[in-house]
Design a protein around this motif. Structure first.
Motif, PDB file in Angstrom:
ATOM      1  N   PHE A  81       0.820  -1.201   0.000  1.00 20.02           N
ATOM      2  CA  PHE A  81       0.000   0.000   0.000  1.00 20.02           C
ATOM      3  C   PHE A  81       0.859   1.259   0.000  1.00 20.02           C
ATOM      4  CE2 PHE A  81      -2.732   3.179   2.155  1.00 20.02           C
ATOM      5  CZ  PHE A  81      -3.776   3.189   1.249  1.00 20.02           C
ATOM      6  N   ARG A  82       1.949   1.241   0.776  1.00 24.92           N
ATOM      7  CA  ARG A  82       2.837   2.406   0.835  1.00 24.92           C
ATOM      8  C   ARG A  82       3.465   2.673  -0.531  1.00 24.92           C
ATOM      9  NH1 ARG A  82       6.088   0.640   4.336  1.00 24.92           N
ATOM     10  NH2 ARG A  82       4.963   1.516   6.133  1.00 24.92           N
ATOM     11  N   ILE A  83       3.927   1.616  -1.196  1.00 23.91           N
ATOM     12  CA  ILE A  83       4.552   1.787  -2.506  1.00 23.91           C
ATOM     13  C   ILE A  83       3.536   2.331  -3.517  1.00 23.91           C
ATOM     14  CG2 ILE A  83       5.591   0.544  -4.452  1.00 23.91           C
ATOM     15  CD1 ILE A  83       6.834  -1.362  -2.378  1.00 23.91           C
ATOM     16  N   TYR A  84       2.319   1.782  -3.474  1.00 25.00           N
ATOM     17  CA  TYR A  84       1.284   2.227  -4.417  1.00 25.00           C
ATOM     18  C   TYR A  84       0.986   3.716  -4.233  1.00 25.00           C
ATOM     19  CZ  TYR A  84      -3.284   2.708  -6.615  1.00 25.00           C
ATOM     20  OH  TYR A  84      -4.336   3.144  -7.384  1.00 25.00           O
ATOM     21  N   VAL A  85       0.767   4.152  -3.010  1.00 22.06           N
ATOM     22  CA  VAL A  85       0.424   5.554  -2.761  1.00 22.06           C
ATOM     23  C   VAL A  85       1.611   6.468  -3.069  1.00 22.06           C
ATOM     24  CG1 VAL A  85      -0.320   7.238  -1.019  1.00 22.06           C
ATOM     25  CG2 VAL A  85      -1.334   4.948  -1.072  1.00 22.06           C
ATOM     26  N   ASP A  86       2.833   6.014  -2.743  1.00 17.07           N
ATOM     27  CA  ASP A  86       4.017   6.821  -3.058  1.00 17.07           C
ATOM     28  C   ASP A  86       4.088   7.134  -4.545  1.00 17.07           C
ATOM     29  OD1 ASP A  86       4.858   7.012  -0.475  1.00 17.07           O
ATOM     30  OD2 ASP A  86       6.349   5.416  -0.604  1.00 17.07           O
ATOM     31  N   ARG A  87       3.744   6.149  -5.354  1.00 18.21           N
ATOM     32  CA  ARG A  87       3.841   6.347  -6.807  1.00 18.21           C
ATOM     33  C   ARG A  87       2.753   7.259  -7.352  1.00 18.21           C
ATOM     34  NH1 ARG A  87       5.675   0.242  -8.829  1.00 18.21           N
ATOM     35  NH2 ARG A  87       7.771   0.348  -7.920  1.00 18.21           N
ATOM     36  N   LEU A  88       1.707   7.493  -6.579  1.00 17.51           N
ATOM     37  CA  LEU A  88       0.686   8.458  -7.000  1.00 17.51           C
ATOM     38  C   LEU A  88       1.190   9.892  -6.894  1.00 17.51           C
ATOM     39  CD1 LEU A  88      -2.565   7.000  -5.382  1.00 17.51           C
ATOM     40  CD2 LEU A  88      -1.903   6.931  -7.781  1.00 17.51           C
ATOM     41  N   ARG A  89       2.197  10.117  -6.036  1.00 17.07           N
ATOM     42  CA  ARG A  89       2.793  11.451  -5.829  1.00 17.07           C
ATOM     43  C   ARG A  89       1.695  12.478  -5.549  1.00 17.07           C
ATOM     44  NH1 ARG A  89       7.212  11.938 -10.635  1.00 17.07           N
ATOM     45  NH2 ARG A  89       7.968  13.626  -9.302  1.00 17.07           N
ATOM     46  N   LEU A  90       1.012  12.249  -4.432  1.00 12.96           N
ATOM     47  CA  LEU A  90      -0.148  13.057  -4.082  1.00 12.96           C
ATOM     48  C   LEU A  90       0.154  14.542  -3.987  1.00 12.96           C
ATOM     49  CD1 LEU A  90      -1.771  10.783  -1.325  1.00 12.96           C
ATOM     50  CD2 LEU A  90      -2.336  10.906  -3.752  1.00 12.96           C
ATOM     51  N   ASP A  91       1.276  14.888  -3.361  1.00 13.42           N
ATOM     52  CA  ASP A  91       1.590  16.314  -3.164  1.00 13.42           C
ATOM     53  C   ASP A  91       1.702  17.060  -4.484  1.00 13.42           C
ATOM     54  OD1 ASP A  91       1.572  15.985  -0.479  1.00 13.42           O
ATOM     55  OD2 ASP A  91       3.743  15.795  -0.264  1.00 13.42           O
ATOM     56  N   GLU A  92       2.246  16.392  -5.515  1.00 16.51           N
ATOM     57  CA  GLU A  92       2.456  17.052  -6.801  1.00 16.51           C
ATOM     58  C   GLU A  92       1.203  17.034  -7.668  1.00 16.51           C
ATOM     59  OE1 GLU A  92       5.845  15.507  -8.873  1.00 16.51           O
ATOM     60  OE2 GLU A  92       7.007  15.256  -7.043  1.00 16.51           O
ATOM     61  N   ASN A  93       0.473  15.915  -7.662  1.00 18.73           N
ATOM     62  CA  ASN A  93      -0.608  15.729  -8.623  1.00 18.73           C
ATOM     63  C   ASN A  93      -2.007  15.990  -8.071  1.00 18.73           C
ATOM     64  OD1 ASN A  93       1.284  14.839 -10.580  1.00 18.73           O
ATOM     65  ND2 ASN A  93       1.270  12.794  -9.677  1.00 18.73           N
ATOM     66  N   TYR A  94      -2.165  15.949  -6.742  1.00 24.06           N
ATOM     67  CA  TYR A  94      -3.503  16.061  -6.171  1.00 24.06           C
ATOM     68  C   TYR A  94      -3.483  17.008  -4.968  1.00 24.06           C
ATOM     69  CZ  TYR A  94      -4.052  11.920  -9.045  1.00 24.06           C
ATOM     70  OH  TYR A  94      -4.062  11.038 -10.102  1.00 24.06           O
ATOM     71  N   PRO A  95      -3.403  18.315  -5.219  1.00 27.32           N
ATOM     72  CA  PRO A  95      -3.333  19.273  -4.103  1.00 27.32           C
ATOM     73  C   PRO A  95      -4.585  19.215  -3.247  1.00 27.32           C
ATOM     74  CG  PRO A  95      -3.776  20.391  -6.180  1.00 27.32           C
ATOM     75  CD  PRO A  95      -3.429  18.987  -6.526  1.00 27.32           C
ATOM     76  N   GLY A  96      -4.385  19.333  -1.932  1.00 29.92           N
ATOM     77  CA  GLY A  96      -5.505  19.377  -1.006  1.00 29.92           C
ATOM     78  C   GLY A  96      -5.821  18.067  -0.346  1.00 29.92           C
ATOM     79  N   ILE A  97      -5.355  16.942  -0.915  1.00 25.83           N
ATOM     80  CA  ILE A  97      -5.663  15.642  -0.322  1.00 25.83           C
ATOM     81  C   ILE A  97      -4.672  15.369   0.811  1.00 25.83           C
ATOM     82  CG2 ILE A  97      -4.202  14.313  -1.916  1.00 25.83           C
ATOM     83  CD1 ILE A  97      -6.428  12.207  -1.984  1.00 25.83           C
ATOM     84  N   GLU A  98      -5.187  14.934   1.957  1.00 24.77           N
ATOM     85  CA  GLU A  98      -4.334  14.666   3.114  1.00 24.77           C
ATOM     86  C   GLU A  98      -3.672  13.298   3.014  1.00 24.77           C
ATOM     87  OE1 GLU A  98      -3.740  16.678   6.164  1.00 24.77           O
ATOM     88  OE2 GLU A  98      -4.159  17.965   4.459  1.00 24.77           O
ATOM     89  N   GLY A  99      -4.271  12.395   2.274  1.00 28.36           N
ATOM     90  CA  GLY A  99      -3.715  11.064   2.137  1.00 28.36           C
ATOM     91  C   GLY A  99      -4.783  10.112   1.625  1.00 28.36           C
ATOM     92  N   ILE A 100      -4.429   8.850   1.539  1.00 29.01           N
ATOM     93  CA  ILE A 100      -5.357   7.796   1.159  1.00 29.01           C
ATOM     94  C   ILE A 100      -5.273   6.704   2.216  1.00 29.01           C
ATOM     95  CG2 ILE A 100      -5.979   6.065  -0.579  1.00 29.01           C
ATOM     96  CD1 ILE A 100      -4.731   7.841  -2.662  1.00 29.01           C
ATOM     97  N   GLY A 101      -6.429   6.224   2.652  1.00 28.81           N
ATOM     98  CA  GLY A 101      -6.423   5.229   3.717  1.00 28.81           C
ATOM     99  C   GLY A 101      -7.359   4.080   3.441  1.00 28.81           C
ATOM    100  N   PHE A 102      -7.217   3.048   4.271  1.00 32.52           N
ATOM    101  CA  PHE A 102      -8.112   1.890   4.225  1.00 32.52           C
ATOM    102  C   PHE A 102      -8.628   1.639   5.635  1.00 32.52           C
ATOM    103  CE2 PHE A 102      -8.435  -2.874   4.668  1.00 32.52           C
ATOM    104  CZ  PHE A 102      -9.679  -2.968   4.064  1.00 32.52           C
ATOM    105  N   SER A 103      -9.972   1.647   5.768  1.00 33.30           N
ATOM    106  CA  SER A 103     -10.609   1.386   7.046  1.00 33.30           C
ATOM    107  C   SER A 103     -11.341   0.048   6.945  1.00 33.30           C
ATOM    108  CB  SER A 103     -11.604   2.505   7.381  1.00 33.30           C
ATOM    109  OG  SER A 103     -12.291   2.221   8.581  1.00 33.30           O
ATOM    110  N   VAL A 104     -11.004  -0.879   7.816  1.00 30.69           N
ATOM    111  CA  VAL A 104     -11.565  -2.222   7.756  1.00 30.69           C
ATOM    112  C   VAL A 104     -12.790  -2.327   8.662  1.00 30.69           C
ATOM    113  CG1 VAL A 104     -10.098  -3.118   9.600  1.00 30.69           C
ATOM    114  CG2 VAL A 104     -10.999  -4.688   7.872  1.00 30.69           C
ATOM    115  N   LEU A 105     -13.791  -3.105   8.245  1.00 29.59           N
ATOM    116  CA  LEU A 105     -14.983  -3.377   9.043  1.00 29.59           C
ATOM    117  C   LEU A 105     -14.693  -4.559   9.972  1.00 29.59           C
ATOM    118  CD1 LEU A 105     -18.033  -2.621   9.398  1.00 29.59           C
ATOM    119  CD2 LEU A 105     -18.519  -4.499   7.820  1.00 29.59           C
ATOM    120  N   ILE A 106     -15.009  -4.403  11.287  1.00 35.14           N
ATOM    121  CA  ILE A 106     -14.640  -5.420  12.269  1.00 35.14           C
ATOM    122  C   ILE A 106     -15.870  -5.819  13.083  1.00 35.14           C
ATOM    123  CG2 ILE A 106     -13.114  -5.977  14.204  1.00 35.14           C
ATOM    124  CD1 ILE A 106     -11.426  -3.498  13.259  1.00 35.14           C
TER     125      ILE A 106
END
Length: 518
Positions: A81-106
């Protein structure tokens, strides 16, 4: 009784007529300047709101890609997951987004096992926050970048919060993206936190059936989501118009301090009521609604101080004095003065650049046509035409080329209509066409298709090959309006929908369009 000499009488008559013409020209220039400002403001607002919509759509695409990444693998590791998100380069390509996450149902029965599993990955203090007994739990197990403020979100149960839960349930049940209401992100801290929102997409078990509501609920694994801080999200959205527009965003339809999500950092009085140009528009995306309030900043309204009205007034008074002197000195050449007055009267009814009828003359012809159509129980059509890609031509080649282009546009449009029809220019790159007698919509379609085709053909001006197109909205009397204001308004609404649906096309007005724009 004392009679004035002929020279004095004619001179006074010339002065009176000239001053009257000057007043009319000044009044029309003021009206044209106001309409031009309104047109510019409306264009800027549409552009700003369109950028907001496009930014939300782009972030939804990022989340869909992440869901696809999860669905393509039996198990996505934290490192994957870290490698995938790193390659999106959020800071450069998607201004305003704080990050991408996964929340699991328990499920409650799996809570202890889940906590032990995450702790075994090297997080001995991990637990689900907040504490307490609930019917179902969720937990943010992955979030990237996994640093800074985002560390505070690790282990947070978003399903425990009513606002977040409502959006998560909508995403779960619909299978589509859902945008949350106004929240304060768990990443925030300190005494003056930003408001924010989140976008959720559901992630279901691989290969599971999802046709029914029950199947989607039963096969939910968790949510791919992205958190946003409102001010960061809006950074750069208004673009080059930031000096001209002030924007506020409210959660839902309510305009209140409680619903306020974003407000420009303005100096001085920030009340929307202080501006003459204010527009409220409701935007809907990801199964949620925002109300965007936009007003003109003082810098935009100051443009009116430099408009042509003052020049027309000063020039008209000067011309009036000169004409009076000429009439006084050259009584025998009064025919020349009359001819000059006639030309000046024409300016009051025609556009100075294209020589097309202006708004005043067009309105007069429309009123006459409406009276005749009402008497004869016939139909007429009004077309509202806005040029596509005209502003880039002005910006790149200058106003001189832009003016020549508008003249050519006027000539081409006149070649597309009958002698009984009227082509007029309202201002800027906006035109209207009056067809005073129609049998059915087929005739309007033919004329509109001619205009679309001829304006899409290349223009050759001063060695430049220019490409533009047009968006056309059509309103029919009496079905779409019984007076000139409603017909023009509804034709404008239809034009906006034609532009919104891809430009270079036509749309007939439909009452449903008013509900979308309300």
């Amino acid at each position: 009784m004392r009679w004035f000499p002929l020279s004095q009488t004619l001179s006074l008559l010339v002065l009176a007529i000239s001053l009257f013409i000057t007043y009319q020209l000044w009044k029309d220039a003021r009206f044209s300047a106001e309409q031009a400002l309104q047109t510019d403001f409306d264009f800027m607002v549409r552009d700003s709101n369109r950028r907001i919509e496009q930014r939300v759509q782009a972030y939804q695409q990022v989340l869909r890609g992440t869901v696809g990444f999860f669905s393509a693998s039996d198990h996505v590791t934290r490192s994957d997951f870290r490698i995938y998100v790193d390659r999106l380069r959020l800071d450069e390509n998607y201004p305003g987004i704080e990050g991408i996450g996964f929340s699991v149902l328990i499920p409650p029965s799996q809570k202890d096992k889940h906590i032990a599993a995450v702790r075994s990955e090297g997080f001995p203090d991990y637990t689900i926050k907040p504490e307490g007994v609930r019917e179902v739990y969720s937990s943010i197990v992955y979030i990237e970048p996994f640093s800074g403020r985002n560390l505070r979100a690790f282990g947070y149960d978003m399903f425990s919060n009513p606002v977040r839960r409502a959006a998560m349930e909508r995403a779960r049940d619909s299978g589509r993206a859902a945008l949350s209401g106004k929240v304060t992100l768990v990443q925030e801290e300190g005494g003056n936190p930003q408001t924010g929102f989140l976008i959720y997409l559901p992630h279901y078990r691989r290969g599971a059936p999802l046709d029914t509501l029950e199947q989607r609920r039963a096969n939910l694994v968790g949510w791919i989501y992205a958190p946003f801080r409102s001010a960061d999200f809006m950074s750069g959205v208004v673009g080059e118009n930031a000096d001209n527009l002030a924007v506020e965003i409210y959660d839902g339809k309510e305009i209140s301090k409680q619903a306020l999500m974003y407000q420009d950092d303005l100096s001085g009085d920030n009340s929307l009521s202080n501006s003459r140009f204010v527009k409220f528009q409701q935007l809907e995306f990801a199964d949620h609604q925002w109300t965007v309030a936009t007003r003109a900043r003082p810098k935009f309204e100051d443009r009116e101080k430099d408009d042509k009205a003052a020049l027309v007034l000063r020039g008209g008074i000067g011309a009036s004095v000169l004409l009076t002197l000429l009439a006084w000195l050259l009584v025998d050449e009064r025919a020349r003065a009359v001819d000059a007055a006639r030309r000046a009267l024409r300016l009051a009814l025609h556009d100075m650049l294209t020589d097309l009828p202006n708004r005043k003359l067009f309105t007069d012809r429309l009123l006459h046509s409406l009276a005749r159509a009402q008497r004869d129980k016939t139909q007429l059509a009004v077309m509202f035409i806005d040029l596509d890609k005209f502003k880039p031509v002005n910006d790149k080649f200058g106003h001189a080329v832009g003016d020549l282009l508008l003249k050519e546009v006027a000539k081409r449009m006149q070649d597309c209509v009958r002698k009984s029809d009227t082509v007029a220019r309202l201002g800027g790159d906006e035109f209207v066409v009056l067809i005073p007698s129609i049998e059915d919509k087929h005739g309007d379609t033919v004329v509109a298709e001619k205009i679309l085709k001829t304006l899409a053909a290349p223009f050759y001006i001063y060695g430049h090959t220019l490409h533009i197109s047009s968006s056309i909205g059509i309103a029919i009397y009496p079905t779409d309006g019984s007076d000139e204001k409603s017909l023009l308004k509804n034709a404008d609404i239809a034009m906006y929908h034609a532009k919104k649906s891809g430009r270079n096309n036509m749309k007939f007005f439909d009452s449903a369009m008013q509900e979308v724009d309300s």
